[in-house]
Structure formats: C-alpha cells, structure tokens
Enzyme design. Structure first.
Site, PDB file in Angstrom:
ATOM      1  N   LYS A  72       9.756   3.804   7.398  1.00  0.00           N
ATOM      2  CA  LYS A  72      10.077   5.035   8.128  1.00  0.00           C
ATOM      3  C   LYS A  72       9.678   5.013   9.595  1.00  0.00           C
ATOM      4  O   LYS A  72       8.558   4.671   9.937  1.00  0.00           O
ATOM      5  CB  LYS A  72       9.369   6.203   7.462  1.00  0.00           C
ATOM      6  CG  LYS A  72       9.989   6.531   6.131  1.00  0.00           C
ATOM      7  CD  LYS A  72       9.536   7.885   5.668  1.00  0.00           C
ATOM      8  CE  LYS A  72      10.288   8.303   4.425  1.00  0.00           C
ATOM      9  NZ  LYS A  72       9.539   9.244   3.620  1.00  0.00           N
TER      10      LYS A  72
ATOM     11  N   GLY B 146      -4.772   2.263   6.937  1.00  0.00           N
ATOM     12  CA  GLY B 146      -4.657   3.450   7.786  1.00  0.00           C
ATOM     13  C   GLY B 146      -5.460   3.325   9.063  1.00  0.00           C
ATOM     14  O   GLY B 146      -5.028   3.738  10.143  1.00  0.00           O
TER      15      GLY B 146
ATOM     16  N   GLY C 281      -1.174  -1.602   6.138  1.00  0.00           N
ATOM     17  CA  GLY C 281      -0.254  -1.359   5.026  1.00  0.00           C
ATOM     18  C   GLY C 281       0.390  -2.588   4.426  1.00  0.00           C
ATOM     19  O   GLY C 281      -0.266  -3.595   4.189  1.00  0.00           O
TER      20      GLY C 281
ATOM     21  N   ARG D 202     -12.665  -6.352  -0.932  1.00  0.00           N
ATOM     22  CA  ARG D 202     -13.485  -5.469  -0.098  1.00  0.00           C
ATOM     23  C   ARG D 202     -14.978  -5.720  -0.291  1.00  0.00           C
ATOM     24  O   ARG D 202     -15.754  -5.569   0.644  1.00  0.00           O
ATOM     25  CB  ARG D 202     -13.154  -4.009  -0.414  1.00  0.00           C
ATOM     26  CG  ARG D 202     -11.801  -3.633   0.142  1.00  0.00           C
ATOM     27  CD  ARG D 202     -11.436  -2.232  -0.219  1.00  0.00           C
ATOM     28  NE  ARG D 202     -10.263  -1.825   0.523  1.00  0.00           N
ATOM     29  CZ  ARG D 202      -9.446  -0.857   0.157  1.00  0.00           C
ATOM     30  NH1 ARG D 202      -9.671  -0.188  -0.954  1.00  0.00           N
ATOM     31  NH2 ARG D 202      -8.406  -0.548   0.878  1.00  0.00           N
TER      32      ARG D 202
HETATM   33  P1  AMP Z   1       5.651   1.061   5.426  1.00  0.00           P
HETATM   34  O1  AMP Z   1       4.693   1.592   4.418  1.00  0.00           O
HETATM   35  O2  AMP Z   1       6.246   2.094   6.318  1.00  0.00           O
HETATM   36  O3  AMP Z   1       5.120  -0.139   6.178  1.00  0.00           O
HETATM   37  O4  AMP Z   1       6.902   0.567   4.607  1.00  0.00           O
HETATM   38  C1  AMP Z   1       6.838  -0.442   3.637  1.00  0.00           C
HETATM   39  C2  AMP Z   1       7.988  -0.280   2.704  1.00  0.00           C
HETATM   40  O5  AMP Z   1       9.186  -0.367   3.428  1.00  0.00           O
HETATM   41  C3  AMP Z   1       8.060  -1.335   1.631  1.00  0.00           C
HETATM   42  O6  AMP Z   1       7.824  -0.731   0.398  1.00  0.00           O
HETATM   43  C4  AMP Z   1       9.483  -1.849   1.729  1.00  0.00           C
HETATM   44  O7  AMP Z   1      10.119  -1.989   0.484  1.00  0.00           O
HETATM   45  C5  AMP Z   1      10.176  -0.753   2.522  1.00  0.00           C
HETATM   46  N1  AMP Z   1      11.373  -1.255   3.199  1.00  0.00           N
HETATM   47  C6  AMP Z   1      11.457  -2.243   4.083  1.00  0.00           C
HETATM   48  N2  AMP Z   1      12.746  -2.440   4.440  1.00  0.00           N
HETATM   49  C7  AMP Z   1      13.486  -1.552   3.755  1.00  0.00           C
HETATM   50  C8  AMP Z   1      14.876  -1.272   3.677  1.00  0.00           C
HETATM   51  N3  AMP Z   1      15.764  -1.973   4.387  1.00  0.00           N
HETATM   52  N4  AMP Z   1      15.284  -0.274   2.883  1.00  0.00           N
HETATM   53  C9  AMP Z   1      14.395   0.421   2.152  1.00  0.00           C
HETATM   54  N5  AMP Z   1      13.068   0.210   2.177  1.00  0.00           N
HETATM   55  C10 AMP Z   1      12.616  -0.774   2.962  1.00  0.00           C
END
Ligand code: AMP
Length: 417
Positions: free
Chosen positions: A219, A398, A375, A36
């Site tokens: 999610k 974010g 992210g 950064r």
């Molecule tokens: P996000 O912050 O929503 O972009 O999610 C990132 C996270 O999603 C990472 O820590 C990954 O380990 C998790 N992730 C990706 N695929 C899976 C999965 N099939 N089951 C559980 N966690 C997952």
C-alpha cells in the site's frame, strides 16, 4: 548523560535491560523463532562478564491484563540456556523488590510481561464501549498518573538502564522511554540498538552516492511518509510491488484489476513531480506478470505494466523491470530496501523479489552498503537465504519504518537526551 556500554563499569552493578523478547510461541509454548533472544545476547553477556547482574524486562504479545498465554515464564528456560546461567523469574514486575535486591554479580532475574499492566503502554483498559469522551479523558489521566509509580518501581530495582529493544523503540512506553529519566548518568544503548542506529545513520545521514531506495509492498498509504522523507535524500527511487500500480495509474497507465488506491493518485503525482524537481530518478515497473485470480497456480502472462488488460492483475514484476532495476542497483553505493516486489508468499510470484535480493547481495559484494528493513522485505530476504549477504537486516519492523520516515524514535531520544 548517555553512557557507552563498552566504557561503563558494571562491576557490582545491577543493570535493568529492556529487551525485545516478544518471540513467537506455538500452542505448547515452544519458541518457534528465537532470533530476538539471540540478538540481545552480546549485551547481556557483556554485563555479566564485567561483574554486573541483570534484570530483564520485556513485553510478550498484546495482553489486556494478566494472561497465562502471554507469560514470559514460558521462555525463561530458553533464555537461561542461551546465557549459560540460571535465570530467576519475578511473577509480578511490580513486586520484584526482594528478588532484585538479592541479586549477586553474574545473576539474572527476568520480570513478568510488562504489558500485564496498562501502565506500561500508558493506555487505559476496560473502558465501556459507550464511554463518553469525558470518561475516556479521565481514564487516560488516571493511567498516566499511575504510570509514574509503575516506572519508579521498575527503576528502583537497578543502578543503570540499558535499552536494547529496537523493536519497540518507536513506542513511548514506560520501559522504553520514561524509565531513562531515572538514570540521568547511567543510561545507555545495548549493542543491538547501537547496530540499528548505525545502520539507519549509514543510509539517512552518511549515504555514499549513488543512493538507491527500493520501496515495495502493498500500500502507498502505509509508505507515503517513507517516500516523502526519502525524496530529499536519494538519487534513485525504485517503486515496486503492489503499491507501484497506483503510480502507474497516476501516469495514465491501464493497470487492469491490480491493487491500487485511487484516493492516493494525487499524492503519487505529487511525489513524481517533487522527484523531478529534486532530480531524483523514480523507476517504476515497466513489465508485469499478471493473472486472472489471486492465487499461486493461476495461469499468467507477461505484459507492459502500463497496459494491463481489464480482468487481469499484477502479482509480480517482469524480467524487463528487473533488468532496469539491476542496472540501477548494481551502480549504487548505498541501498535501502523496504517492501517486496510482488506477492512473494506465492512461490510462483516470488521471482521479482528474489531477483532484487540477488541484485542487492551482488551490489553489497561489490562494496555497496545495503540495509534491508521494515516488515516483509526482512521476511523475504531471510526466507530466500540472502540475510547474510546484505550489510544489515533490521530486527525492528515498525521501528525501522518510522526511522526511515525521519521520525525521532522515543526509545532512542530518551537515552540521547
Ligand atoms: P507491506 O506490508 O506494505 O510491505 O506489504 C507486503 C505485502 O505486499 C506482501 O504480503 C505482498 O504479498 C504484498 N504485495 C506485493 N506486491 C503485491 C501485488 N502486486 N499485489 C498484491 N499484493 C502485493
């Protein structure tokens, strides 16, 4: 009126620059990743080279008041080394009048952490847990009131304002948004902000077709607004990672014990229907690597994503999914990637994410524009060594996510207004 950093005359001027120096520090206050700081250097060096002086302001961490651990004094020496000039330090960002006034062309002053004051975020602090709604309202009113003086003081130090902190552009804070009003004719973006805004425009406004968005991660709930905004813009929508299972379940598939959100199944169905209406090709995982426990070394097998046995959960996509996605990605002229395709933190289940990174890099080599942002996908491409093989990797998690959601970022709007 918004100015441009390349045409603005900085000679003899003091520029107050909002930078994002929220860098990670170890227990001895050594910077563990200075990305950064380095990202802001072109802007800072430009002002100094043109005969201006700098007043740098940033936050560090999430202090709830003055906290030694979150003092920006820990990074002064490093910033000084990076800039190649001494950097003075103002121990209180509200009491820097004399130091700011004494600044000569080519000199640099860094202000202490803005978030030592509640006024930076404009949120009340120290409220009792059982505070009534009325008390909360009063406290909010009070901090908003004192915020005016806080901003005014910061603005009084300088002749012009530069915002180069994309990482906090989605926050309507004193230093990211409110201060711009004090420089109606002397406000501008720094080079980093400019690059980020251009990258967003390249995908959301000026995408060459076919335009493919790859949205993964854990999610659906955190990506719902992203998916909804992209539906009206993309040709292909690849939904991967943990969030994909909610969609597969919505299609009637058996996802075993895979991560999913039952309450979002109706929204997932709605997204699929809307995509069909708009002619957007939604591509879900057809094959999954499953295990019986959430760990790197768990024995695995590869199964169709719609037929995951009970007791098994999907941690990564299988080769058949990658083959499908490869065809789509390699035929794309614009690619936006947010969110990993599996639990990439486990080396044994990072393959899907790595293959996607490889495919995006290959498409870029063949002339596609690719933006990786928001992210964990950034962490993934960096970790896997693909960061310089895509067109642009965003520095703001974010902020980038909110931009992809189609929101106007306060830090951007304040300069453009
Ligand atoms: P996000 O912050 O929503 O972009 O999610 C990132 C996270 O999603 C990472 O820590 C990954 O380990 C998790 N992730 C990706 N695929 C899976 C999965 N099939 N089951 C559980 N966690 C997952």
């Amino acid at each position: 009126m918004q100015q441009h950093i390349d045409s603005y005359d900085f000679k003899g001027k003091k520029a107050i620059v909002r930078v994002d120096f929220n860098v990670p520090l170890d227990e001895n206050f050594n910077i563990t990743d200075d990305t950064r700081i380095r990202a802001a250097l072109p802007t800072l060096k430009k002002v100094l080279a043109e005969g201006g002086s700098l007043i740098l302001m940033s936050h560090l961490g999430r202090p709830k008041g003055v906290t030694e651990k979150f003092s920006l004094k820990h990074i002064v020496n490093h910033v000084s080394e990076c800039l190649g000039v001494p950097v003075q330090f103002a121990e209180d960002c509200q009491k820097a009048d004399e130091q700011a006034a004494a600044l000569k062309p080519g000199e640099v002053l860094m202000l202490e952490n803005l978030r030592f004051y509640a006024e930076e975020e404009g949120k009340p602090r120290g409220l009792a847990e059982d505070a009534t709604d009325e008390e909360k309202k009063e406290a909010k009113k009070a901090v908003k009131e004192s915020q005016k003086e806080f901003v005014k003081k910061l603005a009084s130090y300088a002749d012009c304002y530069i915002n180069d902190a994309f990482g906090t552009a989605h926050r309507a804070h004193a230093s990211t948004a409110l201060i711009a009003a004090y420089f109606p004719e002397d406000k501008m973006f720094g080079y980093l902000m400019e690059k980020e805004i251009k990258a967003i425009d390249n995908v959301l406004k000026n995408a060459r077709r076919p335009f493919t968005a790859i949205i993964g991660g854990s999610k659906v709930s955190s990506k719902l607004a992203v998916l909804e905004n992209l539906l009206g813009k993309v040709d292909n929508l690849i939904i991967c990672g943990g969030m994909g299972y909610t969609f597969i379940k919505a299609e009637g598939g058996n996802i075993g014990d895979s991560l999913h959100e039952d309450d979002l199944i109706p929204q997932a169905q709605e997204i699929m229907t809307k995509a069909q209406e708009l002619g957007v090709n939604v591509s879900l995982s057809v094959q999954t690597r499953v295990t019986q426990s959430f760990s790197n070394d768990a024995p695995e097998m590869v199964v169709p994503s719609h037929k995951i046995p009970d007791g098994w959960e999907g941690l990564d996509c299988g080769p058949a999914s990658i083959e499908n996605w490869g065809r789509i990605i390699l035929a794309s002229k614009t690619i936006l990637w947010n969110g990993p395709a599996g639990v990439f933190e486990f080396p044994n289940f990072a393959t899907g994410t790595e293959k996607i990174a490889e495919l995006v890099a290959k498409a870029t080599e063949h002339g596609a524009y690719s933006l990786v942002g928001g992210g964990d996908s950034v962490a993934a491409v960096t970790k896997m060594g693909f960061a310089n093989k895509v067109s642009y990797v965003s520095t703001g998690g974010g902020a980038m996510l909110e931009a992809i959601e189609g929101k106007t970022l306060p830090g951007i709007a304040a300069i453009q207004e």
